[in-house]
Design an enzyme around this catalytic site. Sequence first.
Site, PDB file in Angstrom:
ATOM      1  N   GLY A 196     -25.293  23.225  -0.097  1.00 34.96           N
ATOM      2  CA  GLY A 196     -26.053  21.981   0.024  1.00 34.96           C
ATOM      3  C   GLY A 196     -27.235  22.106   0.956  1.00 34.96           C
ATOM      4  O   GLY A 196     -27.593  21.145   1.649  1.00 34.96           O
TER       5      GLY A 196
ATOM      6  N   TYR B 166     -13.676   8.656  -0.208  1.00 33.93           N
ATOM      7  CA  TYR B 166     -14.449   9.534   0.674  1.00 33.93           C
ATOM      8  C   TYR B 166     -13.594   9.983   1.855  1.00 33.93           C
ATOM      9  O   TYR B 166     -13.589  11.162   2.221  1.00 33.93           O
ATOM     10  CB  TYR B 166     -15.694   8.802   1.180  1.00 33.93           C
ATOM     11  CG  TYR B 166     -16.541   9.633   2.121  1.00 33.93           C
ATOM     12  CD1 TYR B 166     -17.248  10.737   1.650  1.00 33.93           C
ATOM     13  CD2 TYR B 166     -16.621   9.325   3.476  1.00 33.93           C
ATOM     14  CE1 TYR B 166     -18.020  11.513   2.518  1.00 33.93           C
ATOM     15  CE2 TYR B 166     -17.404  10.096   4.344  1.00 33.93           C
ATOM     16  CZ  TYR B 166     -18.096  11.187   3.855  1.00 33.93           C
ATOM     17  OH  TYR B 166     -18.853  11.956   4.710  1.00 33.93           O
TER      18      TYR B 166
END
Length: 297
Positions: free
Chosen positions: A24, A166
């Site tokens: 990322g 999450y």
Amino acid sequence: MTPDRRWTAKDLGDLTGRKFIVTGANSGLGEVTARALGGAGADVLLACRDTAKGDAVARSIGPRAHVRRLDLADLESVRSFASTVDSVDVLINNAGVMAVPFRRTADGFEMQFGTNHLGHFALTGLLASKVTDRVVTLSSGLHQIGRIHLDDPNYERRSYRRWPAYGQSKLANLMFALEFDRRLAAVGSELKSVAAHPGYARTNLQGRTESFQDTVMAIGGKMLAQSAEMGALPELYAATSPEVTSGLYIGPDGRSELSDYPTIVGPSSRARDRAVASALWSKSEELTGVRFAPVGG
């Protein structure tokens, strides 16, 4: 060991000859991390789903930075990427998604659990024998709201709720890092497994809910969050400091661990549950088809 002063990226030292993978790394904390490592002389492999953005970052870093495609939401991509890596000193499991609407990965996993945890679990398992120093896995202070639902981790029977999902994924990240440390110690490996979290940092991770919450988080980020440069310090410290030992969890030393400079922080009681961690490991092997080969000293 906790830093005895305010540690910053200026304390990275000379990283010439050291090789890092940052997942990322095309934006946010990953981009900041890659830039800091490259600026200190390291060779950095930016593992990105969006290679066009990754290429732009790599060009700004210089010739020691390279880009290779990695989509953590697709195990075929994870395997393909891992097959191209010969050796690396440090793997930084940085990439992630946060509070997105309900979606599934290419392999049918809930997107947050599949990307944040299972993708990195598989990547680490495939690369473990090629990593010479340490693996750093990013969690979050919001791991504290998470619960691991081993009977339904991918929301096949439960109603989807983005924030608990999450929290589950970030709790899984932390439990994985701690369990990996225990398994490495059991075989006498010198490889380190370290966890880190950024506190509350302004990145493009916020603003992906596709709901009114994007506006709320944008306002909160401007008023309360620290910069991405500060948020990246815990993972940079975890990835480079010779004082960091396996099994540590690094985060900001400010109030409620929301901001400030890196220090050793404590996992929640759920994150320290060894029985659940071991069961999560087995479940992750089952779901990904990746089993960690023994990593000796």
